[in-house]
Design an enzyme around this catalytic site. Structure first.
Site, short mmCIF file in Angstrom:
data_model
loop_
_atom_site.label_atom_id
_atom_site.label_comp_id
_atom_site.label_asym_id
_atom_site.label_seq_id
_atom_site.Cartn_x
_atom_site.Cartn_y
_atom_site.Cartn_z
N CYS A 10 5.25 -6.32 1.79
CA CYS A 10 5.59 -4.90 1.66
C CYS A 10 4.95 -4.08 2.79
O CYS A 10 5.33 -4.24 3.94
CB CYS A 10 5.22 -4.39 0.27
SG CYS A 10 6.01 -2.82 -0.15
N TYR A 11 3.97 -3.23 2.50
CA TYR A 11 3.28 -2.50 3.57
C TYR A 11 2.69 -3.48 4.57
O TYR A 11 2.68 -3.23 5.78
CB TYR A 11 2.18 -1.63 2.97
CG TYR A 11 1.35 -0.89 4.00
CD1 TYR A 11 1.77 0.34 4.51
CD2 TYR A 11 0.17 -1.44 4.49
CE1 TYR A 11 1.01 1.02 5.46
CE2 TYR A 11 -0.59 -0.77 5.45
CZ TYR A 11 -0.17 0.45 5.93
OH TYR A 11 -0.91 1.11 6.88
N GLY A 34 0.84 -1.20 0.00
CA GLY A 34 0.00 0.00 0.00
C GLY A 34 0.87 1.24 0.00
O GLY A 34 2.07 1.17 0.30
N LYS A 69 -9.40 -13.95 -16.22
CA LYS A 69 -9.65 -14.25 -17.63
C LYS A 69 -9.30 -15.70 -18.00
O LYS A 69 -10.07 -16.39 -18.67
CB LYS A 69 -8.87 -13.28 -18.52
CG LYS A 69 -9.01 -13.54 -20.02
CD LYS A 69 -10.39 -13.20 -20.53
CE LYS A 69 -10.56 -11.69 -20.66
NZ LYS A 69 -11.84 -11.33 -21.31
N ASP A 87 -16.09 -13.42 -22.19
CA ASP A 87 -16.75 -13.42 -20.89
C ASP A 87 -18.26 -13.59 -20.99
O ASP A 87 -18.85 -14.44 -20.32
CB ASP A 87 -16.42 -12.12 -20.13
CG ASP A 87 -14.92 -11.89 -20.02
OD1 ASP A 87 -14.17 -12.88 -20.02
OD2 ASP A 87 -14.50 -10.72 -19.94
N HIS A 112 8.14 -8.25 -3.02
CA HIS A 112 6.90 -8.72 -3.64
C HIS A 112 7.10 -10.08 -4.30
O HIS A 112 7.56 -10.17 -5.44
CB HIS A 112 6.42 -7.71 -4.69
CG HIS A 112 5.91 -6.43 -4.12
ND1 HIS A 112 4.60 -6.25 -3.73
CD2 HIS A 112 6.55 -5.26 -3.85
CE1 HIS A 112 4.44 -5.03 -3.25
NE2 HIS A 112 5.62 -4.41 -3.30
N GLU A 148 4.89 -11.98 -5.49
CA GLU A 148 3.86 -12.24 -6.50
C GLU A 148 4.26 -11.79 -7.90
O GLU A 148 3.66 -12.25 -8.88
CB GLU A 148 2.55 -11.57 -6.10
CG GLU A 148 2.54 -10.04 -6.16
CD GLU A 148 3.06 -9.36 -4.92
OE1 GLU A 148 2.78 -8.16 -4.73
OE2 GLU A 148 3.74 -10.03 -4.12
#
Length: 551
Positions: A82-83, A55, A397, A255, A197, A199
């Site tokens: 992180c934050y 954040g 997706k 979609d 991070h 991810e």
């Protein structure tokens, strides 16, 4: 038995979607919720783990975004990123300060291989062996040997603050040259924190770290499958609709097509699919959609086509601001669907192909608004339906495509080029006019034709798709006009921007390195064949910082 779940609590971090996506890659169901969801709601879930995102704020500032300290006493494993790592330290009695040296981007990081979070890191995502130091892991704050051997990996850092002192009961498990607490843990309470991070793809072995958290630390069964989602969704839809009737907003895109077939499997002829041709489709696409889903198509659907081009053009006249265009298009869609529902009679439910990135990017909850998707943030305040059903709302997706295959939808439909609901309205910078639509339709058709031709030729010669084949590609019309020379005459015409990206989840993307000869062919054809264009550009921007669409 309730489905096991890992929850990502959003503190405003730009990578929250990626965290959820990486968890789902481990076959564990994951949802994003605002940081202030409340402990009672968390207790109602079958929680296996909690992840705290990054954040933009400081934990000690006036604008600090804090969660309840009791979160760490729920008995559920927690991973702060992180934050989220700084918050974990702050709420548990540690100290967070402004870092003497900020760290951004790729950073060499030393990890304690004895940590459960960092185990089994033998090679990175490219198959390159991870380097290990002969010395035991040593932290400058702990002042000595504290764990196993050092694993030396590159991580992605993005922080101005840092953990200056780890809380009591926490062991430091990673550091960098400038960050003494790059990771810490209280393994007894199953609380873990990393300053970097894991991810993002730039962090070596980040996927392994997240897999270690959900499998080994949280103890997830990792048995969430798309077949389970389809089966459960069909039952839930039947229970919700009962004997009622539903109208599905069908655009012909991936979609809405998957949503339509899923609804059809659930309620059959109680469903009517309405396809609104708003005049902002790709070239000849309206007829193509009707050919697939209409009376002579492959699906036994109640299908209605509404030609509303002039109505949409009139509503968009003079409008240049992207968010306003999206909201106008969203409201126009709803009004047309309401009118058609009244013609059908007794329609209670509106079905939309909303997917998870639409929800997150539209800023639902506490998240920042990246762009209002016409079917989420672009909805008008009043909608004349009893309820809106969004069966794909929690899917990314690639998960939508997996669901489509489970439903028996042919691959060529499941993997067709994505196309946004607002259509060319957000691929035309500035005011939308019929003339601009014609320009971008023609340019885009040429671009797609040349990509398909080159890819087909490559596959015929080598038996596989080329590595450069993009996940999504399209032409857009800039609002820039420039001087050119065609023949012996001066021109003052528009510039077309070509976009092509590589991505699996459409939450992050990199520009595709298209062969130069393809770009040259496309440029030459567009300038020669599309009236009103004298310049072609190629967009190299990744996501982030850009988005895949231009608006």
């Amino acid at each position: 038995m309730a489905r096991e779940m890992v929850v990502v609590l959003d503190f405003g971090g730009q990578y929250k979607q990626l965290i959820a996506r990486r968890v789902r890659e481990c076959n564990v169901y994951c949802e994003i919720h605002p940081y202030n969801i409340g402990l009672d709601k968390l207790r109602e879930m079958n929680l296996k783990g909690i992840i705290l995102t990054g954040g933009p704020n400081s934990v000690y500032g006036d604008k600090a975004v804090l969660c309840d300290k009791e979160l760490f006493d729920l008995g559920v494993p927690v991973l702060g990123i992180c934050y989220g790592a700084q918050l974990t330290a702050f709420l548990n009695g540690g100290e967070v300060k402004t870092a003497p040296v900020s760290e951004y981007g790729k950073t060499e990081t030393f990890l304690d291989s004895a940590s459960e979070l960092f185990k089994d890191m033998t090679e990175n995502e490219d198959g390159i062996p991870v380097r290990y130091s002969d010395n035991s892991f040593e932290s400058p704050l702990n002042g000595g040997m504290v764990g196993g051997a050092k694993a030396v990996v590159t991580t992605w850092m993005s922080h101005t603050d840092y953990i200056a002192k780890a809380p009591e009961g926490f062991k430091i498990t990673a550091n960098t040259d400038n960050c003494p607490v790059a990771a810490m843990e209280n393994s007894q309470k199953k609380i873990y924190a990393v300053q970097f991070h894991p991810e993002v793809m730039h962090t070596e072995c980040g996927t392994i770290m997240l897999r270690n958290f959900v499998m080994n630390i949280c103890g997830c069964a990792c048995d969430w499958q798309m077949s389970d989602f389809v089966e459960r969704s069909i039952k839930e839809i039947r229970d919700k609709v009962g004997n009622g009737r539903a109208l599905c907003a069908l655009s012909g895109g991936v979609d809405s097509s998957v949503a339509a077939v899923l609804m059809s499997k659930a309620i059959g002829k109680q469903l009517t699919c309405v396809f609104v041709d708003h005049g902002l489709l790709r070239k000849d696409e309206g007829d193509e959609v009707e050919e697939v889903f209409g009376p002579n198509g492959a699906y036994d659907l109640n299908f209605i086509r509404v030609n509303a081009q002039d109505r949409f053009y009139e509503a968009l006249k003079g409008v240049e601001e992207p968010e306003k265009k999206r909201k106008i298009i969203g409201e126009m869609f709803i009004r047309v669907f309401e009118e058609e529902a009244k013609k059908i009679g007794a329609v209670d439910f509106l079905v939309q192909g909303t997917i998870y990135p639409d929800v997150v990017e539209s800023g639902i909850g506490e998240g920042a608004v990246i762009k209002s998707h016409h079917n989420v943030g672009g909805l008008p305040d009043y909608v004349d339906f009893k309820e809106i059903i969004e069966p794909l709302r929690m899917l990314f997706k690639d998960e939508v495509r997996a669901s489509g295959l489970e439903l028996g939808i042919p691959e060529h439909l499941v993997y067709r080029q994505p196309f946004p609901g607002p259509g060319l309205g957000i691929r035309i910078i500035g005011e939308v006019t019929a003339e601009k639509v014609r320009i971008v339709q023609d340019a885009d058709a040429i671009y797609r034709e040349e990509i398909a031709r080159a890819a087909s030729s490559y596959k015929k010669e080598f038996g596989k798709n080329p590595a450069w084949l993009p996940a999504q590609y399209f032409a857009a019309l800039t609002n820039m006009r420039s001087v050119g020379v065609m023949g012996d005459f001066r021109t003052y015409d528009y510039a077309v921007a070509l976009r092509a990206v590589n991505t699996s989840d459409f939450m992050t993307a990199d520009a595709t390195d298209l062969p130069w000869e393809i770009l040259q062919t496309v440029m030459n054809r567009i300038i020669n064949e599309v009236k009103g264009v004298n310049r072609v550009m190629y967009d190299l921007t990744s996501k982030p910082p850009g988005t895949i669409e231009l608006e």
